[in-house]
Write a protein that holds these residues in place. Structure first.
Motif, short mmCIF file in Angstrom:
data_model
loop_
_atom_site.label_atom_id
_atom_site.label_comp_id
_atom_site.label_asym_id
_atom_site.label_seq_id
_atom_site.Cartn_x
_atom_site.Cartn_y
_atom_site.Cartn_z
N UNK A 86 40.02 38.46 47.27
CA UNK A 86 38.73 39.13 47.17
C UNK A 86 38.88 40.62 47.46
N UNK A 87 39.59 40.94 48.52
CA UNK A 87 39.80 42.35 48.87
C UNK A 87 40.56 43.07 47.77
N UNK A 88 41.57 42.40 47.20
CA UNK A 88 42.34 43.02 46.12
C UNK A 88 41.44 43.43 44.97
N UNK A 111 40.99 26.91 44.99
CA UNK A 111 40.25 28.11 45.38
C UNK A 111 38.85 28.17 44.78
N UNK A 112 38.01 28.92 45.47
CA UNK A 112 36.69 29.26 44.94
C UNK A 112 36.75 30.67 44.35
N UNK A 113 36.19 30.89 43.18
CA UNK A 113 36.23 32.23 42.57
C UNK A 113 35.35 33.22 43.31
N UNK A 114 35.82 34.47 43.37
CA UNK A 114 35.08 35.57 43.99
C UNK A 114 34.82 36.63 42.94
N UNK A 115 33.59 37.07 42.83
CA UNK A 115 33.21 38.10 41.86
C UNK A 115 33.03 39.44 42.56
N UNK A 116 33.31 40.50 41.83
CA UNK A 116 33.13 41.86 42.35
C UNK A 116 32.71 42.77 41.21
N UNK A 117 31.98 43.83 41.55
CA UNK A 117 31.63 44.83 40.56
C UNK A 117 30.49 44.43 39.66
N UNK A 118 30.51 44.99 38.46
CA UNK A 118 29.39 44.85 37.54
C UNK A 118 29.82 44.34 36.18
N UNK A 162 39.24 51.14 38.39
CA UNK A 162 40.17 50.55 37.42
C UNK A 162 39.43 49.64 36.44
N UNK A 163 38.55 48.80 36.97
CA UNK A 163 37.73 47.91 36.16
C UNK A 163 36.30 47.98 36.68
N UNK A 164 35.30 47.81 35.80
CA UNK A 164 33.92 47.76 36.30
C UNK A 164 33.67 46.53 37.17
N UNK A 165 34.29 45.42 36.85
CA UNK A 165 34.08 44.20 37.61
C UNK A 165 35.05 43.12 37.19
N UNK A 166 34.97 41.98 37.87
CA UNK A 166 35.84 40.88 37.53
C UNK A 166 35.61 39.71 38.47
N UNK A 167 36.42 38.67 38.26
CA UNK A 167 36.39 37.46 39.08
C UNK A 167 37.83 37.08 39.38
N UNK A 168 38.09 36.64 40.62
CA UNK A 168 39.45 36.32 41.04
C UNK A 168 39.44 35.07 41.90
N UNK A 169 40.55 34.32 41.87
CA UNK A 169 40.71 33.16 42.73
C UNK A 169 42.20 32.93 42.94
N UNK A 170 42.55 32.38 44.12
CA UNK A 170 43.96 32.12 44.44
C UNK A 170 44.03 31.08 45.54
#
Length: 368
Positions: A9-11, A32-39, A20-28
């Motif tokens: 999530x912090x990454x 894992x549960x996905x974490x969203x950030x940005x727009x 770098x990117x307006x937004x995205x979703x990540x999981x590991x």
């Protein structure tokens, strides 16, 4: 809510914060549960964890698994001739050398098989250097690119089949087009579109409600914008909640690429990892290098690709180093996934095209 100070999530938050990117979703993790950030777009609404992304070449693993399931059901074999269902490919000819004129050909030494499609060794694929074949692919709308295909499945297949192969089947690795052929093969065998076949046999049973070749209009608000990169600027290629992928396409897109969400794709990866989709023998083959050394032309793909990696069935496999045994792949619109031998899965979905801008994000995520 405070920003995470470590982990996936912090990454992602850090790469959103630096633009770098307006937004995205990540999981590991293992589950894992996905974490969203940005727009969803520059200056747009917040990115939800169930945003629907253009996963592009992450489609290859899904169609690979669908094909292997048909093998296990006895519908075809790894060495079945695909011309049984794709008669357009019954008599391929091969360029005498990759840069030869299109009329300078010899007959193919062997038929194209399912194994060739899964390993990108059908003789069809991306041509990176200027040549008569590259120009012919551009002129016939069969050249790979960041945008959806301009032709429907049957017209695309006819156009591609009218061109010679760049090398003998099984003897040359070229990226991408084999999997367009695989999608049409799934369609021809099943008697439906690839989308309908995948929905009935994989997506519905797994509960992958938001995965398909288009986004229904009622869920289009979860489709982020898609961006290219020109210099240091992001250039919108498709708007949020709009563009080619909203609503049913005008033609059969069995040769095209899917859209999906992090929850959906994680569900698929966990089922594959846990042996719920294909048998252990096929999973082992999928995740090991299946390409003969003689077919690995260093100039046929990105520099250094073959130094530490191989290609299994529909995925890249890591051949050495700390991540040896990992399999996964990327999508050209800025997405990536992997599965480690210990069962760890990772996924990151963005809306910025693959390239130097997001490479640091993908490298850092790969080292989590």
């Amino acid at each position: 809510m405070s920003m995470p100070t470590s982990g996936p999530a912090h990454l992602l938050e850090s790469f959103v914060a630096d633009g770098t990117v307006p937004g995205g979703v990540i999981a590991h993790g293992h589950d894992p549960e996905p974490h969203a950030a940005g727009t969803m777009s520059i200056g747009g609404s917040p990115m939800p964890a169930d945003a629907i992304f253009r996963i592009q070449s992450m489609t290859k693993l899904i169609t690979t698994v669908a094909a292997l399931r048909l093998v296990e059901q006895g519908e075809l074999a790894l060495d079945s001739q695909v011309a049984t269902w794709l008669p357009e490919l019954a008599e391929p000819v091969v360029l005498s050398r990759p840069d030869a004129e299109l009329t300078d050909t010899v007959p193919a030494d062997r038929p194209i098989t399912l194994r060739h499609l899964l390993t990108n060794t059908s003789g069809y694929g991306m041509i990176l250097d200027g040549s008569p074949l590259q120009r012919a692919m551009a002129d016939s709308a069969t050249e790979a690119g960041p945008l959806p295909p301009a032709l429907g499945a049957d017209d695309w297949l006819a156009a591609l089949a009218s061109l010679p192969l760049v090398g003998q089947p099984g003897e040359v690795w070229r990226y991408h087009h084999s999997f367009g052929l695989l999608g049409i093969l799934l369609s021809r065998i099943s008697g439906t579109s690839a989308g309908e076949h995948l929905a009935a046999t994989l997506f519905a049973p797994l509960g992958m409600r938001d995965t398909g070749y288009f986004v229904p209009r009622e869920t289009a608000h979860r489709l982020p914008a898609a961006y290219g990169v020109e210099g240091d600027e992001l250039v919108e290629r498709e708007p949020a909640a709009g563009g080619f992928h909203v609503g049913p396409p005008p033609d059969d897109m069995s040769h095209s690429e899917l859209l999906s969400t992090a929850p959906d794709y994680l569900r698929f990866l966990r089922a594959l990892r846990d042996g719920e989709l294909i048998d252990a023998e096929h999973l082992a083959m999928l995740s090991r290098d299946q390409v003969p050394d003689g077919a690995k032309d260093p100039s046929s793909f990105f520099p250094g690709f073959w130094e530490h990696t191989g290609w299994g069935f529909g995925v890249c496999v890591v051949a050495d180093g700390p991540h040896r045994g990992r399999f996964g792949w990327s999508g050209g619109a800025g997405t990536d996934f992997f599965v480690d031998p210990d069962g760890t899965v990772g996924i990151v979905l963005t809306q910025v095209e693959m390239g130097g801008r997001i490479a640091p994000l993908l490298e850092a995520y790969g080292e989590l």
